[in-house]
Design a protein around this motif. Structure first.
Motif, PDB file in Angstrom:
ATOM      1  N   ILE A 150      -2.223  -8.130   7.425  1.00 52.64           N
ATOM      2  CA  ILE A 150      -1.254  -8.935   6.678  1.00 52.64           C
ATOM      3  C   ILE A 150      -1.465  -8.760   5.179  1.00 52.64           C
ATOM      4  O   ILE A 150      -0.505  -8.626   4.404  1.00 52.64           O
ATOM      5  CB  ILE A 150      -1.365 -10.427   7.090  1.00 52.64           C
ATOM      6  N   HIS A 151      -2.719  -8.751   4.749  1.00 54.00           N
ATOM      7  CA  HIS A 151      -3.008  -8.585   3.324  1.00 54.00           C
ATOM      8  C   HIS A 151      -2.530  -7.220   2.827  1.00 54.00           C
ATOM      9  O   HIS A 151      -1.912  -7.112   1.762  1.00 54.00           O
ATOM     10  CB  HIS A 151      -4.503  -8.737   3.070  1.00 54.00           C
ATOM     11  N   GLU A 152      -2.806  -6.167   3.588  1.00 56.85           N
ATOM     12  CA  GLU A 152      -2.369  -4.833   3.186  1.00 56.85           C
ATOM     13  C   GLU A 152      -0.844  -4.768   3.138  1.00 56.85           C
ATOM     14  O   GLU A 152      -0.265  -4.154   2.228  1.00 56.85           O
ATOM     15  CB  GLU A 152      -2.912  -3.784   4.152  1.00 56.85           C
ATOM     16  N   PHE A 153      -0.173  -5.391   4.107  1.00 57.78           N
ATOM     17  CA  PHE A 153       1.291  -5.446   4.132  1.00 57.78           C
ATOM     18  C   PHE A 153       1.818  -6.100   2.851  1.00 57.78           C
ATOM     19  O   PHE A 153       2.733  -5.590   2.196  1.00 57.78           O
ATOM     20  CB  PHE A 153       1.722  -6.226   5.372  1.00 57.78           C
ATOM     21  N   ASN A 154       1.241  -7.229   2.469  1.00 57.85           N
ATOM     22  CA  ASN A 154       1.696  -7.928   1.264  1.00 57.85           C
ATOM     23  C   ASN A 154       1.432  -7.107   0.005  1.00 57.85           C
ATOM     24  O   ASN A 154       2.248  -7.119  -0.936  1.00 57.85           O
ATOM     25  CB  ASN A 154       1.014  -9.294   1.162  1.00 57.85           C
ATOM     26  N   GLU A 155       0.301  -6.407  -0.035  1.00 55.94           N
ATOM     27  CA  GLU A 155       0.009  -5.557  -1.187  1.00 55.94           C
ATOM     28  C   GLU A 155       1.059  -4.464  -1.322  1.00 55.94           C
ATOM     29  O   GLU A 155       1.549  -4.164  -2.422  1.00 55.94           O
ATOM     30  CB  GLU A 155      -1.386  -4.931  -1.032  1.00 55.94           C
ATOM     31  N   ARG A 156       1.431  -3.859  -0.212  1.00 56.20           N
ATOM     32  CA  ARG A 156       2.422  -2.785  -0.253  1.00 56.20           C
ATOM     33  C   ARG A 156       3.823  -3.335  -0.524  1.00 56.20           C
ATOM     34  O   ARG A 156       4.641  -2.688  -1.170  1.00 56.20           O
ATOM     35  CB  ARG A 156       2.397  -2.015   1.065  1.00 56.20           C
ATOM     36  N   LEU A 157       4.078  -4.547  -0.022  1.00 51.14           N
ATOM     37  CA  LEU A 157       5.397  -5.152  -0.202  1.00 51.14           C
ATOM     38  C   LEU A 157       5.664  -5.505  -1.663  1.00 51.14           C
ATOM     39  O   LEU A 157       6.815  -5.597  -2.089  1.00 51.14           O
ATOM     40  CB  LEU A 157       5.500  -6.404   0.674  1.00 51.14           C
ATOM     41  N   ALA A 158       4.608  -5.690  -2.435  1.00 53.94           N
ATOM     42  CA  ALA A 158       4.775  -6.078  -3.843  1.00 53.94           C
ATOM     43  C   ALA A 158       5.565  -5.043  -4.645  1.00 53.94           C
ATOM     44  O   ALA A 158       6.112  -5.357  -5.702  1.00 53.94           O
ATOM     45  CB  ALA A 158       3.403  -6.295  -4.481  1.00 53.94           C
ATOM     46  N   ALA A 159       5.652  -3.823  -4.130  1.00 52.95           N
ATOM     47  CA  ALA A 159       6.411  -2.779  -4.829  1.00 52.95           C
ATOM     48  C   ALA A 159       7.909  -3.006  -4.751  1.00 52.95           C
ATOM     49  O   ALA A 159       8.673  -2.340  -5.460  1.00 52.95           O
ATOM     50  CB  ALA A 159       6.065  -1.405  -4.250  1.00 52.95           C
ATOM     51  N   GLY A 160       8.360  -3.955  -3.913  1.00 59.59           N
ATOM     52  CA  GLY A 160       9.775  -4.293  -3.844  1.00 59.59           C
ATOM     53  C   GLY A 160      10.409  -3.946  -2.515  1.00 59.59           C
ATOM     54  O   GLY A 160       9.861  -3.185  -1.728  1.00 59.59           O
ATOM     55  N   ALA A 175      -8.450   2.533   0.949  1.00 57.60           N
ATOM     56  CA  ALA A 175      -9.265   2.702  -0.255  1.00 57.60           C
ATOM     57  C   ALA A 175      -8.626   2.108  -1.496  1.00 57.60           C
ATOM     58  O   ALA A 175      -9.320   1.702  -2.426  1.00 57.60           O
ATOM     59  CB  ALA A 175      -9.548   4.185  -0.479  1.00 57.60           C
ATOM     60  N   SER A 176      -7.311   2.040  -1.538  1.00 51.48           N
ATOM     61  CA  SER A 176      -6.625   1.610  -2.754  1.00 51.48           C
ATOM     62  C   SER A 176      -6.237   0.132  -2.753  1.00 51.48           C
ATOM     63  O   SER A 176      -5.668  -0.349  -3.727  1.00 51.48           O
ATOM     64  CB  SER A 176      -5.359   2.447  -2.948  1.00 51.48           C
ATOM     65  N   VAL A 177      -6.554  -0.582  -1.663  1.00 51.57           N
ATOM     66  CA  VAL A 177      -6.083  -1.959  -1.514  1.00 51.57           C
ATOM     67  C   VAL A 177      -7.206  -2.948  -1.776  1.00 51.57           C
ATOM     68  O   VAL A 177      -8.312  -2.814  -1.248  1.00 51.57           O
ATOM     69  CB  VAL A 177      -5.501  -2.188  -0.097  1.00 51.57           C
ATOM     70  N   ARG A 178      -6.911  -3.959  -2.593  1.00 53.02           N
ATOM     71  CA  ARG A 178      -7.865  -5.043  -2.831  1.00 53.02           C
ATOM     72  C   ARG A 178      -7.741  -6.101  -1.747  1.00 53.02           C
ATOM     73  O   ARG A 178      -6.630  -6.453  -1.331  1.00 53.02           O
ATOM     74  CB  ARG A 178      -7.616  -5.677  -4.192  1.00 53.02           C
ATOM     75  N   GLN A 179      -8.858  -6.593  -1.282  1.00 60.48           N
ATOM     76  CA  GLN A 179      -8.881  -7.618  -0.241  1.00 60.48           C
ATOM     77  C   GLN A 179      -9.944  -8.638  -0.596  1.00 60.48           C
ATOM     78  O   GLN A 179     -11.037  -8.285  -1.048  1.00 60.48           O
ATOM     79  CB  GLN A 179      -9.171  -6.972   1.119  1.00 60.48           C
ATOM     80  N   SER A 180      -9.626  -9.914  -0.381  1.00 64.00           N
ATOM     81  CA  SER A 180     -10.470 -10.984  -0.906  1.00 64.00           C
ATOM     82  C   SER A 180     -11.853 -11.028  -0.275  1.00 64.00           C
ATOM     83  O   SER A 180     -12.755 -11.663  -0.818  1.00 64.00           O
ATOM     84  CB  SER A 180      -9.786 -12.341  -0.705  1.00 64.00           C
ATOM     85  N   GLN A 181     -12.073 -10.378   0.861  1.00 59.55           N
ATOM     86  CA  GLN A 181     -13.382 -10.402   1.513  1.00 59.55           C
ATOM     87  C   GLN A 181     -14.220  -9.160   1.199  1.00 59.55           C
ATOM     88  O   GLN A 181     -15.348  -9.059   1.671  1.00 59.55           O
ATOM     89  CB  GLN A 181     -13.189 -10.522   3.030  1.00 59.55           C
ATOM     90  N   ASN A 182     -13.689  -8.233   0.434  1.00 59.50           N
ATOM     91  CA  ASN A 182     -14.376  -6.965   0.191  1.00 59.50           C
ATOM     92  C   ASN A 182     -15.063  -6.941  -1.170  1.00 59.50           C
ATOM     93  O   ASN A 182     -14.437  -7.217  -2.200  1.00 59.50           O
ATOM     94  CB  ASN A 182     -13.392  -5.798   0.279  1.00 59.50           C
ATOM     95  N   GLY A 183     -16.339  -6.598  -1.173  1.00 64.06           N
ATOM     96  CA  GLY A 183     -17.125  -6.474  -2.391  1.00 64.06           C
ATOM     97  C   GLY A 183     -17.923  -5.190  -2.368  1.00 64.06           C
ATOM     98  O   GLY A 183     -17.508  -4.197  -1.762  1.00 64.06           O
ATOM     99  N   MET A 184     -19.107  -5.180  -3.007  1.00 64.77           N
ATOM    100  CA  MET A 184     -19.851  -3.928  -3.089  1.00 64.77           C
ATOM    101  C   MET A 184     -21.323  -4.171  -3.370  1.00 64.77           C
ATOM    102  O   MET A 184     -21.732  -5.237  -3.835  1.00 64.77           O
ATOM    103  CB  MET A 184     -19.269  -3.026  -4.180  1.00 64.77           C
ATOM    104  N   ARG A 185     -22.100  -3.145  -3.078  1.00 67.49           N
ATOM    105  CA  ARG A 185     -23.520  -3.058  -3.427  1.00 67.49           C
ATOM    106  C   ARG A 185     -23.744  -1.623  -3.902  1.00 67.49           C
ATOM    107  O   ARG A 185     -23.208  -0.680  -3.304  1.00 67.49           O
ATOM    108  CB  ARG A 185     -24.381  -3.367  -2.197  1.00 67.49           C
ATOM    109  N   VAL A 186     -24.500  -1.459  -4.957  1.00 70.27           N
ATOM    110  CA  VAL A 186     -24.655  -0.125  -5.536  1.00 70.27           C
ATOM    111  C   VAL A 186     -25.890   0.580  -4.979  1.00 70.27           C
ATOM    112  O   VAL A 186     -26.793  -0.046  -4.415  1.00 70.27           O
ATOM    113  CB  VAL A 186     -24.747  -0.180  -7.076  1.00 70.27           C
ATOM    114  N   ALA A 187     -25.908   1.892  -5.164  1.00 64.09           N
ATOM    115  CA  ALA A 187     -27.086   2.707  -4.886  1.00 64.09           C
ATOM    116  C   ALA A 187     -27.237   3.688  -6.046  1.00 64.09           C
ATOM    117  O   ALA A 187     -26.317   3.882  -6.837  1.00 64.09           O
ATOM    118  CB  ALA A 187     -26.923   3.453  -3.564  1.00 64.09           C
ATOM    119  N   ARG A 188     -28.403   4.273  -6.150  1.00 67.91           N
ATOM    120  CA  ARG A 188     -28.572   5.360  -7.114  1.00 67.91           C
ATOM    121  C   ARG A 188     -29.657   6.303  -6.636  1.00 67.91           C
ATOM    122  O   ARG A 188     -30.535   5.947  -5.850  1.00 67.91           O
ATOM    123  CB  ARG A 188     -28.839   4.847  -8.520  1.00 67.91           C
ATOM    124  N   ASP A 189     -29.534   7.534  -7.106  1.00 61.48           N
ATOM    125  CA  ASP A 189     -30.510   8.559  -6.735  1.00 61.48           C
ATOM    126  C   ASP A 189     -31.844   8.281  -7.423  1.00 61.48           C
ATOM    127  O   ASP A 189     -31.895   7.671  -8.487  1.00 61.48           O
ATOM    128  CB  ASP A 189     -30.002   9.946  -7.141  1.00 61.48           C
TER     129      ASP A 189
END
Length: 631
Positions: free
Chosen positions: A86-96, A615-629
């Motif tokens: 539903i969230h992805e649908f609304n994100e795409r629907l915002a384009a009109g 990959a291009s959609v923002r969702q309220s439950q998605n965040g991040m954790r970083v890594a580095r070499d």
């Protein structure tokens, strides 16, 4: 009964803006208004499976695609996946353009809420109320202002109330919106041989070129009413007019007649099962209320008592439910606060470092009794609670004041995946991570993200609910996460990135082989999730570091927010790299998220749990954790 004037009156009041745009576009030689549809068919309910719902969705999706809709079709979604769709649908629907939401499956009407049930909304009388997705929220998400706006909702579900049959009330939607129900408020929907009675009639009606929406819904209502001898009477409601423009939306525009002058021939469905798409209590209404109360009376979650009050606002236990809610909230307000992350570091600074290759056992593994005793409500755990961890000041890394703290991990070999749960987690396979790497001790916080935004390196992110600076940043897309790690790399001169999926699971397991890092059973007080105990907030994740770390000294790997990793989504581990590197491919549209989130149930907290997201959609439950070499 289908001749009631409500149909024409409501339709006449709606300004169908997309149709005007199509007519204007045709006059100017431009493309017609964009059309986007989300189609969901849920049938695999363990307690009340449905015969036709997934077939309904597949047929509706195919036909809408042929009629010019860009269609997203899904089947048998649980609550998390349904909300994500539903969230992805609304994100795409915002384009009109025109947005159409179609749902076939179990539904119910409780007061002013039309609840659409995911396949996991079962198991107790409270489950449909706590897990069901409210139509009011779906319509609100579709109603954001956009060009050529028109919202259509079609529901092939029952509208009965299994708790209190008299407590039903349809809410009129906002402007630009039409909601078509398969049946009247408080009534049931029937299934035919291959389709729901309503969907079968809809499929026959909407692909006839040149017919406006009023004629289509009028014919569908008449067909269903006649076929069921008046036992199922479709219902429709529409929002107020948004302007004085008047025209009629066409599913199959007249222009299609030249290329498709022979609409499909479909025979009418014969009723096979009445009441098939409604949840029916096994007991009398009086006994069902008692069953409901028995299922929650010892709960430590206010939401369970709120669900009872929604079902029975004047029930026999209403006073007691209110008292329980007040008591639980008062207890939560007076509970000791978890220490801030900086204090956690100090607490564990004196802990002797342990080799990640042979970590100390998690608390749940110390005795058999720990994993077999019944779960009990736990106070908010503090970092001072006894737990062995490899976290220490010696192997913690911080490359700049605003940078996330990192824990250095050596390479190692582990068994990745699970053969006992989701097919996407199979097969279990050996992964050997040959080089050391560092990974975030905590998820990236709002404060750390804002440091990037203040430096014009990252976009500003709107966050509702807990927006404390120590809360994990969320509402991030994978693309956003890439922007952040590139900024860290530029700022520090170190190679920051997202962890690979294998590195993430290696770190999350903390050297353990059990279902969760603390053992094989869910235990309260170890993760931020709906079933995981306090501290927990419905409106957002709690601050990072509020729960115990895993044996590698990493916090909130389970729950809190879903965490993006570098890999492209693959439906299984067949062909996965054995060395733990990122499994990527060019133009990958779906990326992997790991770890579960705060509104999810305990099953999503398992170390092997994995899921995908655009990959291009923002969702309220998605965040991040970083890594580095670590070079």
């Amino acid at each position: 009964m289908w001749r009631n004037l409500w149909l024409a009156a409501l339709l006449g009041a709606v300004a169908l803006c997309s149709g005007a745009a199509e007519e204007e576009g045709a006059a100017k030689g431009t493309a017609p208004a964009r059309r986007l549809a989300l189609v969901i068919g849920n049938a695999s309910y363990g307690d009340h499976p449905l015969a036709n719902a997934t077939r309904d969705a597949a047929a509706a999706g195919e036909l809408l695609s042929r009629l010019g809709f860009d269609v997203m079709t899904y089947s048998n979604l649980d609550r998390t996946r349904m909300n994500e769709a539903i969230h992805e649908f609304n994100e795409r629907l915002a384009a009109g353009g025109v947005g159409l939401f179609y749902f076939a499956g179990h539904g119910m009407q409780v007061g002013k809420s039309t609840l659409l049930l995911p396949v996991d909304a079962q198991g107790s009388p409270a489950a449909p109320l706590t897990q069901g997705i409210d139509l009011n929220n779906i319509v609100a998400g579709m109603s954001a202002q956009r060009s050529n706006q028109l919202n259509l909702v079609v529901l092939d579900t029952c509208l009965n109330n299994p708790y209190d049959p008299a407590n039903v009330s349809i809410v009129r939607p906002p402007g630009h919106t039409i909601v078509a129900y398969a049946t009247a408020p408080g009534a049931y929907a029937a299934d035919g041989m291959r389709h729901g009675m309503y969907t079968a009639a809809l499929l026959r009606a909407i692909d006839q070129p040149g017919r406006n929406i009023e004629d289509v819904l009028h014919d569908v209502a008449r067909s269903v009413s006649v076929a069921t001898a008046g036992q199922q009477v479709p219902w429709m409601t529409a929002g107020p007019a948004a302007s004085s423009d008047r025209f009629q939306f066409e599913f199959a525009p007249s222009a299609l007649q030249a290329g498709d002058s022979s609409p499909r021939s479909m025979t009418a469905e014969t009723v096979v099962a009445y009441q098939s798409r409604g949840i029916l209590p096994k007991d009398s209404n009086e006994q069902y209320e008692l069953t409901f109360w028995e299922s929650i009376k010892d709960s430590t979650y206010p939401s369970d008592y709120e669900a009872y009050l929604k079902a029975y606002p004047n029930g026999r236990f209403a006073t007691l439910a209110h008292a329980r809610i007040d008591r639980l909230r008062a207890a939560a307000a007076s509970a000791p606060k978890a220490q801030a992350p900086a204090q956690v570091n100090q607490t564990h600074a004196a802990t002797p470092p342990a080799s990640p290759a042979a970590p100390a056992p998690a608390p749940a593994e110390k005795s058999a009794a720990a994993s077999t005793s019944p779960p009990t409500p736990a106070p908010a755990p503090t970092p001072a609670a006894p737990v062995k961890t490899s976290a220490s000041a010696a192997n913690e890394i911080k490359d700049c004041a605003a940078c996330p703290a990192l824990i250095a991990l050596p390479g190692g070999t582990f068994e990745m995946g699970s053969n006992s749960d989701d097919p996407a987690e199979r097969p279990v396979h050996k992964v050997s991570i040959g080089r050391p790497f560092a990974i975030g001790k905590y998820e990236v916080t709002i404060e750390q993200w804002n440091a990037c935004a203040d430096a014009s390196g990252c976009p500003r992110i709107d966050i509702e609910g807990n927006n404390s600076k120590s809360a994990p940043v969320r509402n991030l897309s994978w693309d956003d996460a890439q922007v952040y790690v590139k900024w860290l790399t530029k700022t520090t001169g170190k190679t920051y990135r997202l962890p690979s999926e294998a590195e993430w699971e290696y770190a999350a397991r903390g050297g353990t082989t059990t279902t969760y890092w603390w053992g094989n059973e869910m235990r309260k007080g170890y993760a931020d999730c709906k079933d995981c105990g306090e501290p927990w907030r419905k409106d957002g994740p709690v601050n990072v570091g509020s729960f115990l770390p895993n044996p590698y000294g990493l916090f909130d790997m389970n729950g809190s927010v879903w965490e993006w990793v570098g890999d492209c989504w693959h439906g299984s581990y067949k062909g996965a790299p054995p060395d733990g590197r990122v499994w990527d491919e060019a133009g990958c549209p779906m990326r992997v998220i790991r770890g579960g989130s705060w509104p999810d149930g305990g099953a999503y907290m398992q170390s092997a749990t994995r899921f995908k997201y655009s990959a291009s959609v923002r969702q309220s439950q998605n965040g991040m954790r970083v890594a580095r070499d670590m070079k």
